[in-house]
Design an enzyme around this catalytic site. Sequence first.
Site, mmCIF file in Angstrom:
data_model
loop_
_atom_site.group_PDB
_atom_site.id
_atom_site.type_symbol
_atom_site.label_atom_id
_atom_site.label_comp_id
_atom_site.label_asym_id
_atom_site.label_seq_id
_atom_site.Cartn_x
_atom_site.Cartn_y
_atom_site.Cartn_z
ATOM 1 N N PHE A 20 28.042 -49.536 30.889
ATOM 2 C CA PHE A 20 28.278 -50.314 29.673
ATOM 3 C C PHE A 20 29.761 -50.281 29.338
ATOM 4 O O PHE A 20 30.332 -49.207 29.157
ATOM 5 C CB PHE A 20 27.472 -49.741 28.499
ATOM 6 C CG PHE A 20 25.992 -50.016 28.629
ATOM 7 C CD1 PHE A 20 25.221 -49.302 29.533
ATOM 8 C CD2 PHE A 20 25.390 -50.998 27.867
ATOM 9 C CE1 PHE A 20 23.859 -49.567 29.673
ATOM 10 C CE2 PHE A 20 24.033 -51.268 27.996
ATOM 11 C CZ PHE A 20 23.265 -50.551 28.908
ATOM 12 N N TYR B 26 35.989 -49.768 25.336
ATOM 13 C CA TYR B 26 35.623 -49.046 26.552
ATOM 14 C C TYR B 26 35.787 -49.906 27.804
ATOM 15 O O TYR B 26 35.740 -49.394 28.918
ATOM 16 C CB TYR B 26 34.186 -48.511 26.448
ATOM 17 C CG TYR B 26 34.102 -47.189 25.729
ATOM 18 C CD1 TYR B 26 34.277 -47.115 24.355
ATOM 19 C CD2 TYR B 26 33.861 -46.006 26.423
ATOM 20 C CE1 TYR B 26 34.211 -45.911 23.674
ATOM 21 C CE2 TYR B 26 33.791 -44.789 25.748
ATOM 22 C CZ TYR B 26 33.967 -44.748 24.390
ATOM 23 O OH TYR B 26 33.910 -43.547 23.733
ATOM 24 N N ASP C 10 27.999 -43.364 32.233
ATOM 25 C CA ASP C 10 29.013 -43.753 31.260
ATOM 26 C C ASP C 10 30.192 -44.378 32.004
ATOM 27 O O ASP C 10 30.455 -44.031 33.160
ATOM 28 C CB ASP C 10 29.540 -42.529 30.503
ATOM 29 C CG ASP C 10 28.594 -42.096 29.390
ATOM 30 O OD1 ASP C 10 27.508 -42.692 29.248
ATOM 31 O OD2 ASP C 10 28.957 -41.138 28.666
ATOM 32 N N ASP D 45 33.413 -44.082 31.079
ATOM 33 C CA ASP D 45 34.645 -43.293 31.033
ATOM 34 C C ASP D 45 34.573 -42.106 31.993
ATOM 35 O O ASP D 45 34.865 -40.966 31.646
ATOM 36 C CB ASP D 45 34.956 -42.840 29.601
ATOM 37 C CG ASP D 45 33.811 -42.127 28.937
ATOM 38 O OD1 ASP D 45 32.670 -42.274 29.402
ATOM 39 O OD2 ASP D 45 34.046 -41.409 27.947
ATOM 40 N N HIS E 262 24.852 -30.320 32.354
ATOM 41 C CA HIS E 262 26.095 -30.526 31.601
ATOM 42 C C HIS E 262 27.132 -29.473 32.003
ATOM 43 O O HIS E 262 26.814 -28.280 32.075
ATOM 44 C CB HIS E 262 25.770 -30.406 30.102
ATOM 45 C CG HIS E 262 26.858 -30.886 29.201
ATOM 46 N ND1 HIS E 262 28.084 -30.253 29.113
ATOM 47 C CD2 HIS E 262 26.916 -31.931 28.347
ATOM 48 C CE1 HIS E 262 28.835 -30.898 28.237
ATOM 49 N NE2 HIS E 262 28.145 -31.917 27.759
ATOM 50 N N GLU F 216 21.759 -38.374 24.153
ATOM 51 C CA GLU F 216 21.705 -37.138 24.945
ATOM 52 C C GLU F 216 20.622 -36.188 24.418
ATOM 53 O O GLU F 216 19.941 -35.514 25.198
ATOM 54 C CB GLU F 216 23.071 -36.450 24.920
ATOM 55 C CG GLU F 216 23.162 -35.202 25.778
ATOM 56 C CD GLU F 216 24.596 -34.726 25.910
ATOM 57 O OE1 GLU F 216 25.288 -35.165 26.845
ATOM 58 O OE2 GLU F 216 25.051 -33.924 25.065
#
Length: 285
Positions: free
Chosen positions: A53, A58, A143, A145, A165, A235
């Site tokens: 996305f 972004y 994501d 980024d 994570h 998340e």
Amino acid sequence: MLYTKPEITKPPRTVVLMLTSWLAPIVWNGTYNSDILNAQFHQRKVRIGLTVFAIKKYVIFLKNFIESAEKFFIIGHKVHYYIFTDRTQDISKFSLGDGRSMDIIEVKSYQRWQDITMRRMEIIWNYSLQRFINEVDYLVCADVDLIFSDHVGVEILSDVFGVIHPGFFGASRKEFTHERRPQSEGYIPFDEGDFYYTGCYFGGRVQEIYKLANFCNNAMLADKANNIEALWHDESYLNKYFLHYKPTKLLSPEYAWNYYYGSPTLVQRKRLVHVEKDFKTIRSK
Ligand SMILES: *[C@@H]1O[C@H](CO)[C@@H](O)[C@H](O)[C@H]1NC(C)=O
Ligand SMILES: *[C@@H]1O[C@H](CO)[C@@H](O)[C@H](O)[C@H]1NC(C)=O
């Protein structure tokens, strides 16, 4: 094909967990052979969709994301990028490798970044049913980024995979930043939870991602109706889903590294890394 015979008494890694208690492998460097895996997945002629996305500012991350994916993401197999954006006019043309293709799909944006991140689940759910199911076998949702900086291959693929994570792989349950309010659909009590999974990256077979996204979207809508928002948004709901519907494969934090956490020796490779960013400017409109 020639390769070293597996040895029952010689596990490839001894200092990291390679299997969960529900028998899902945890993928670390040194635990798999890419040649064997590539041959197996080529026989099945798999098609992989990568959703990303690029909403509002972004969109500036997209170029590096795609260009790095062209170097490292499941090279040698059929890959289709699905770019969701509210700024189609700002997306430049990419030159893609053999067997790789791209669709740019216009979606609406939301005022708050929290809504932008959570609403992705609704879009993934909707498109899984309408399109992805007819076009690809596996979906990987990441994501924008992030930058691929080392090999990410078919070793990640499974019915449904989650990524540990980078900030919590050595942490206790109490330290996990799960949603702790019982009123929220994302609620996980302090004495439950296996791992803390990142929301920036997950995937699996389209049918499985459809179920996952449906769960997360419904949880988010139920919370919204009660005027509550889980601590870490999508998340938190993803972690709740993985608690009850365990992933069939886990990726080690090599697959979603953040240099904020330094460079521990356990994590031998940094395959996908977070881009440093200035949240204030990026999240403003
Ligand atoms: C990754 O694992 C391979 C195979 O065990 C090993 O040869 C290599 O040195 C490891 N890579 C790094 C960066 O440690
Ligand atoms: C759902 O998918 C259809 C067809 O792909 C699309 O036309 C529609 O706008 C989508 N709706 C949402 C809410 O994403």
